[in-house]
Write a protein that holds these residues in place. Structure first.
Motif, PDB file in Angstrom:
ATOM      1  N   PRO A  93      68.264  67.881  76.026  1.00 50.30           N
ATOM      2  CA  PRO A  93      69.224  66.772  75.973  1.00 50.30           C
ATOM      3  C   PRO A  93      68.557  65.421  75.671  1.00 50.30           C
ATOM      4  N   GLU A  94      67.371  65.190  76.194  1.00 50.02           N
ATOM      5  CA  GLU A  94      66.658  63.948  75.931  1.00 50.02           C
ATOM      6  C   GLU A  94      66.294  63.833  74.453  1.00 50.02           C
ATOM      7  N   GLN A  95      65.816  64.910  73.851  1.00 53.51           N
ATOM      8  CA  GLN A  95      65.474  64.897  72.431  1.00 53.51           C
ATOM      9  C   GLN A  95      66.717  64.697  71.565  1.00 53.51           C
ATOM     10  N   ILE A  96      67.835  65.272  71.975  1.00 52.61           N
ATOM     11  CA  ILE A  96      69.093  65.095  71.239  1.00 52.61           C
ATOM     12  C   ILE A  96      69.454  63.617  71.201  1.00 52.61           C
ATOM     13  N   THR A  97      69.374  62.957  72.338  1.00 51.06           N
ATOM     14  CA  THR A  97      69.697  61.531  72.416  1.00 51.06           C
ATOM     15  C   THR A  97      68.757  60.698  71.547  1.00 51.06           C
ATOM     16  N   GLU A  98      67.487  61.080  71.493  1.00 51.40           N
ATOM     17  CA  GLU A  98      66.497  60.348  70.701  1.00 51.40           C
ATOM     18  C   GLU A  98      66.659  60.573  69.198  1.00 51.40           C
ATOM     19  N   ARG A  99      66.933  61.801  68.780  1.00 50.40           N
ATOM     20  CA  ARG A  99      66.898  62.161  67.364  1.00 50.40           C
ATOM     21  C   ARG A  99      68.230  62.059  66.625  1.00 50.40           C
ATOM     22  N   MET A 100      69.341  62.112  67.357  1.00 55.41           N
ATOM     23  CA  MET A 100      70.652  62.155  66.708  1.00 55.41           C
ATOM     24  C   MET A 100      71.398  60.841  66.871  1.00 55.41           C
ATOM     25  N   SER A 101      72.242  60.575  65.889  1.00 56.07           N
ATOM     26  CA  SER A 101      73.135  59.428  66.039  1.00 56.07           C
ATOM     27  C   SER A 101      74.134  59.738  67.150  1.00 56.07           C
ATOM     28  N   GLU A 102      74.718  58.696  67.688  1.00 59.49           N
ATOM     29  CA  GLU A 102      75.648  58.808  68.805  1.00 59.49           C
ATOM     30  C   GLU A 102      76.771  59.815  68.538  1.00 59.49           C
ATOM     31  N   VAL A 103      77.327  59.808  67.324  1.00 61.26           N
ATOM     32  CA  VAL A 103      78.497  60.650  67.038  1.00 61.26           C
ATOM     33  C   VAL A 103      78.152  62.135  66.950  1.00 61.26           C
ATOM     34  N   TYR A 104      76.878  62.469  66.728  1.00 61.03           N
ATOM     35  CA  TYR A 104      76.469  63.877  66.746  1.00 61.03           C
ATOM     36  C   TYR A 104      75.906  64.274  68.102  1.00 61.03           C
ATOM     37  N   ALA A 105      75.160  63.391  68.733  1.00 56.13           N
ATOM     38  CA  ALA A 105      74.584  63.690  70.047  1.00 56.13           C
ATOM     39  C   ALA A 105      75.670  64.005  71.063  1.00 56.13           C
ATOM     40  N   ILE A 106      76.766  63.248  71.043  1.00 57.72           N
ATOM     41  CA  ILE A 106      77.820  63.453  72.045  1.00 57.72           C
ATOM     42  C   ILE A 106      78.417  64.846  71.945  1.00 57.72           C
ATOM     43  N   ARG A 107      78.447  65.409  70.754  1.00 57.21           N
ATOM     44  CA  ARG A 107      79.011  66.753  70.579  1.00 57.21           C
ATOM     45  C   ARG A 107      78.194  67.796  71.334  1.00 57.21           C
ATOM     46  N   LEU A 108      76.889  67.686  71.260  1.00 59.28           N
ATOM     47  CA  LEU A 108      76.033  68.626  71.981  1.00 59.28           C
ATOM     48  C   LEU A 108      76.037  68.339  73.477  1.00 59.28           C
ATOM     49  N   LEU A 109      76.006  67.079  73.846  1.00 59.42           N
ATOM     50  CA  LEU A 109      76.018  66.733  75.266  1.00 59.42           C
ATOM     51  C   LEU A 109      77.345  67.131  75.909  1.00 59.42           C
ATOM     52  N   ASP A 110      78.459  66.985  75.181  1.00 60.17           N
ATOM     53  CA  ASP A 110      79.753  67.449  75.686  1.00 60.17           C
ATOM     54  C   ASP A 110      79.737  68.955  75.939  1.00 60.17           C
ATOM     55  N   ALA A 111      79.070  69.704  75.077  1.00 60.77           N
ATOM     56  CA  ALA A 111      79.004  71.164  75.227  1.00 60.77           C
ATOM     57  C   ALA A 111      78.272  71.558  76.505  1.00 60.77           C
ATOM     58  N   LEU A 112      77.392  70.709  76.985  1.00 58.49           N
ATOM     59  CA  LEU A 112      76.625  70.997  78.200  1.00 58.49           C
ATOM     60  C   LEU A 112      77.404  70.740  79.477  1.00 58.49           C
ATOM     61  N   ASP A 113      78.340  69.796  79.465  1.00 56.98           N
ATOM     62  CA  ASP A 113      78.922  69.340  80.726  1.00 56.98           C
ATOM     63  C   ASP A 113      79.977  70.269  81.321  1.00 56.98           C
ATOM     64  N   GLY A 114      80.484  71.215  80.551  1.00 59.80           N
ATOM     65  CA  GLY A 114      81.447  72.175  81.085  1.00 59.80           C
ATOM     66  C   GLY A 114      82.816  71.599  81.399  1.00 59.80           C
ATOM     67  N   ALA A 115      83.091  70.358  81.010  1.00 61.31           N
ATOM     68  CA  ALA A 115      84.362  69.713  81.327  1.00 61.31           C
ATOM     69  C   ALA A 115      85.319  69.666  80.140  1.00 61.31           C
ATOM     70  N   GLY A 116      85.001  70.360  79.085  1.00 61.94           N
ATOM     71  CA  GLY A 116      85.793  70.273  77.853  1.00 61.94           C
ATOM     72  C   GLY A 116      86.976  71.206  77.853  1.00 61.94           C
ATOM     73  N   PRO A 117      87.681  71.274  76.766  1.00 62.97           N
ATOM     74  CA  PRO A 117      87.266  70.623  75.527  1.00 62.97           C
ATOM     75  C   PRO A 117      87.555  69.121  75.534  1.00 62.97           C
ATOM     76  N   HIS A 118      86.601  68.381  74.977  1.00 69.39           N
ATOM     77  CA  HIS A 118      86.717  66.936  74.833  1.00 69.39           C
ATOM     78  C   HIS A 118      87.416  66.642  73.514  1.00 69.39           C
ATOM     79  N   VAL A 119      88.144  65.541  73.464  1.00 67.20           N
ATOM     80  CA  VAL A 119      88.755  65.065  72.227  1.00 67.20           C
ATOM     81  C   VAL A 119      88.291  63.631  72.045  1.00 67.20           C
ATOM     82  N   ARG A 120      87.561  63.393  70.942  1.00 68.41           N
ATOM     83  CA  ARG A 120      86.981  62.066  70.718  1.00 68.41           C
ATOM     84  C   ARG A 120      87.180  61.648  69.267  1.00 68.41           C
ATOM     85  N   SER A 121      87.164  60.354  69.047  1.00 59.34           N
ATOM     86  CA  SER A 121      87.220  59.787  67.703  1.00 59.34           C
ATOM     87  C   SER A 121      86.013  58.890  67.490  1.00 59.34           C
ATOM     88  N   HIS A 122      85.613  58.758  66.230  1.00 53.82           N
ATOM     89  CA  HIS A 122      84.511  57.865  65.877  1.00 53.82           C
ATOM     90  C   HIS A 122      84.755  57.325  64.473  1.00 53.82           C
TER      91      HIS A 122
END
Length: 132
Positions: A93-122
């Protein structure tokens, strides 16, 4: 997602800036979303996956594109690059935050939290906060 919590990512070959993103793109007409995810991941990374569950839906308001993100489990294959990827890696997760733009990183981080499905706009660069 691997058992150690690392997530599969690629450095895209089909854009000019070599950004890190999730594998995947466009479904074929005859494919279900799950079939398309499995095919795209295999084609771009060499990894075979079992699709687990939908974790988010993300709308790019500037381009009118809607992306669905599914959590998957690796089931075989070996990491390799393709015509669409110049690098394939399992990121923390730390590398994702460092290497990806916000709009792509959030997709992977959302997959980790188990609270989805998330609905987001950018807007293509930044998340748009809901006014609800």
């Amino acid at each position: 997602m691997r058992e150690d919590g690392r997530l599969l990512a690629i450095r895209r070959a089909d854009n000019d800036n070599g950004t890190w993103e999730l594998p995947g793109r466009v479904l074929e007409l005859e494919e279900s979303p799950e079939q398309g995810v499995s095919r795209e991941v295999r084609e771009e990374t060499g990894i075979h996956v079992e699709v687990d569950q939908l974790t988010g839906i993300y709308k790019n308001t500037a381009r009118g594109i809607v992306a669905m993100v599914f959590r998957c489990k690796p089931s075989g294959g070996t990491e390799r690059t393709s015509a669409e990827s110049t690098a394939v890696d399992w990121l923390t997760p730390e590398q994702i935050t460092e290497r990806m733009s916000e709009v792509y990183a959030i997709r992977l981080l959302d997959a980790l939290d188990g609270a989805g499905p998330h609905v987001r706009s950018h807007d293509g660069k930044h998340l748009i906060t809901s006014s609800r």
